[in-house]
Design an enzyme around this catalytic site. Structure first.
Site, mmCIF file in Angstrom:
data_model
loop_
_atom_site.group_PDB
_atom_site.id
_atom_site.type_symbol
_atom_site.label_atom_id
_atom_site.label_comp_id
_atom_site.label_asym_id
_atom_site.label_seq_id
_atom_site.Cartn_x
_atom_site.Cartn_y
_atom_site.Cartn_z
ATOM 1 N N HIS A 2 0.615 -1.267 -0.173
ATOM 2 C CA HIS A 2 -0.020 0.052 0.089
ATOM 3 C C HIS A 2 0.796 1.237 -0.028
ATOM 4 O O HIS A 2 0.403 2.252 0.547
ATOM 5 C CB HIS A 2 -0.881 0.009 1.307
ATOM 6 C CG HIS A 2 -1.798 -1.263 1.476
ATOM 7 N ND1 HIS A 2 -3.041 -1.489 0.753
ATOM 8 C CD2 HIS A 2 -1.359 -2.311 2.210
ATOM 9 C CE1 HIS A 2 -3.435 -2.655 1.166
ATOM 10 N NE2 HIS A 2 -2.434 -3.154 2.178
ATOM 11 N N SER A 29 15.649 21.041 -15.863
ATOM 12 C CA SER A 29 14.331 21.823 -16.069
ATOM 13 C C SER A 29 14.585 23.132 -16.655
ATOM 14 O O SER A 29 15.893 23.768 -16.222
ATOM 15 C CB SER A 29 13.808 22.091 -14.742
ATOM 16 O OG SER A 29 13.098 23.161 -14.519
#
Ligand code: ARG
Length: 446
Positions: free
Chosen positions: A157, A279
């Site tokens: 999970h 970036s």
């Protein structure tokens, strides 16, 4: 000279022609060398049954080998007004050899020509995919062995769960590829059967020697039933696509893990800086775009079997032009997957792992089961031990013992990489790639 094989005395509407030819003139270039190989085998067989003289066969072979050389040099084109590669090769033979060129189509149809081209192309591409998969597999096993004892958190999970290791993480993807290789093996075997001689899908009244072309082309056997040989179009591509999709599924998951574990919040692995991208605004960024592109491409590849199925699903037996459209999806898929495998291999060979992850106390709780098991081994009932450790964690008094001791097969201390490698080796060795390469070289007189 007529540019259409079926041209008689009616001109086709050019728009209809444009629409029906579609992307064949571009995509069939990928099939060109296989069309030539098929034609060398077919003409050899025609000579053996007296449909061509020895001289005719030899002049055809000479020209076909010239065409092959042109293809290898990247100079082969399908001319304006020529429908497909089958027409182009026949046109070139007829231009150069006159009537002899016109004889080569005896006992065959473009339907079995495209079938044999696709089989030979796919066989070759599968060979490359299998070799690439094996290369990635070897890189994963090597990393697994190297980092056998480096612990990392395992998650369920996405919650910290239990101790795992880099040995298990890398090795898991290796074992996944061994399973994918089973699909590739099945695809390869199904593909490696000769459809030539099925002609339009119902055979021929010429006494074709299909055993001979099967051997010449290095196929394992033939598609015996001519109706089935034709019915295999689409099915064969779809099954191969399933195998590619299986590999793609493994890669997509690996890509996601790699992106996630590379993020600062995990910091488990580090991609080589040369493999990251920047970036335009944030000067600090080293992004894992390579794995993101891989994930997207591999997810798209997993739709390929469905896309093919949607084209061929409701077709009855016999040839239909629908099948041509499958080429648009199927032919480019091999370069796509090979590209992804190459990227993954390059990075896996160079990826760095963080050996100090567990120094961070946020992972302490994952040793809870180790402690429960220790107490249980000392005689405390499992459920009581579970409760005691749970309460200790709640109270903040749990101190983990980070020396894990897992010994069973496939666990942290015993990842069974040798067994996994043997699985892969067996499957890979069962595909006799050399036989097919030799057959093709023989046809080319090399
Ligand atoms: N371009 C065609 C295809 O890929 C070749 C076979 C054409 N056969 C025909 N009967 N029109 O299917």
């Amino acid at each position: 000279m007529a540019k259409k094989l079926w041209e008689k005395n009616i001109d086709v509407n050019p728009e209809i022609e444009r629409f029906t030819v579609g992307r064949d003139r571009e995509l069939d270039l990928l099939l060109a060398r296989y069309d030539v190989l098929g034609s060398i085998a077919h003409s050899t067989m025609l000579e053996s049954i007296g449909m061509l003289t020895k001289e005719e066969m030899e002049s055809l072979h000479g020209e076909l080998r010239n065409i092959y050389a042109t293809i290898e040099k990247g100079e082969f084109v399908i001319e304006e007004g020529v429908e497909d590669v089958h027409s182009q090769v026949e046109l070139m033979l007829t231009r150069r050899l006159g009537d002899t060129g016109k004889k080569i189509h005896s006992g065959r149809s473009r339907n079995d020509q495209v079938l044999v081209d696709l089989k030979l192309f796919t066989r070759h591409e599968l060979q490359e995919v299998c070799t690439a998969v094996k290369g990635l597999f070897d890189a994963l096993i090597e990393q697994s062995e190297k980092h056998k004892d480096v612990l990392m958190p395992g998650y369920t999970h996405l919650q910290v769960a239990m101790p795992s290791s880099f040995g298990l993480w890398f090795g898991a993807y290796a074992e996944g590829l061994a399973d994918d290789m089973l699909f590739l093996q099945a695809a390869y075997r199904m593909c490696n059967r000769n459809p030539l001689g099925s002609a339009a899908g119902y055979g021929s009244s010429f006494p074709l020697n299909r055993t001979m072309t099967t051997e010449l082309l290095g196929f394992d056997s033939m598609n015996y039933n001519v109706v089935y040989a034709q019915m295999g179009r689409g099915k064969s591509e779809r099954n191969v696509a399933f195998a590619l999709a299986s590999v793609a599924g493994t890669l997509a998951k690996l890509a996601f893990d790699a992106c996630m574990f590379n993020s600062q919040n995990f910091g488990f692995v580090k991609l080589p800086t040369e493999c990251t991208t920047g970036s335009s605004i944030m000067p600090h960024k080293k992004n894992p775009d390579v794995f993101e592109i891989m994930r997207a491409k591999c997810n798209r590849l997993q739709t390929l079997p469905m896309d093919i199925a949607m084209i061929m699903n409701n077709l009855p037996s016999g040839y239909f032009r629908d099948l041509q459209v499958i080429k648009e999806l199927f032919l480019p898929a091999f370069n796509e997957i090979k590209d992804c495998i190459a990227m993954a291999t390059y990075i896996i060979e160079r990826i760095e792992v963080n050996k100090e992850i567990l120094a961070d106390s946020r992972y302490d709780a994952m040793f809870s089961v180790e402690e429960v098991n220790r107490l249980a081994t000392e005689g405390m009932p499992f459920r009581d031990a579970y409760k005691k450790v749970g309460l200790d964690i709640e109270a903040g008094t749990f101190t983990p013992n980070k020396n894990v001791h897992h010994t069973h097969e496939g666990s942290i201390g015993n990842p069974c990489n040798k067994e996994i490698a043997a699985l892969m080796e067996n499957i890979y060795a069962s595909m006799d790639f050399e036989k097919t390469v030799n057959a093709e070289q023989n046809l080319l007189g090399r």
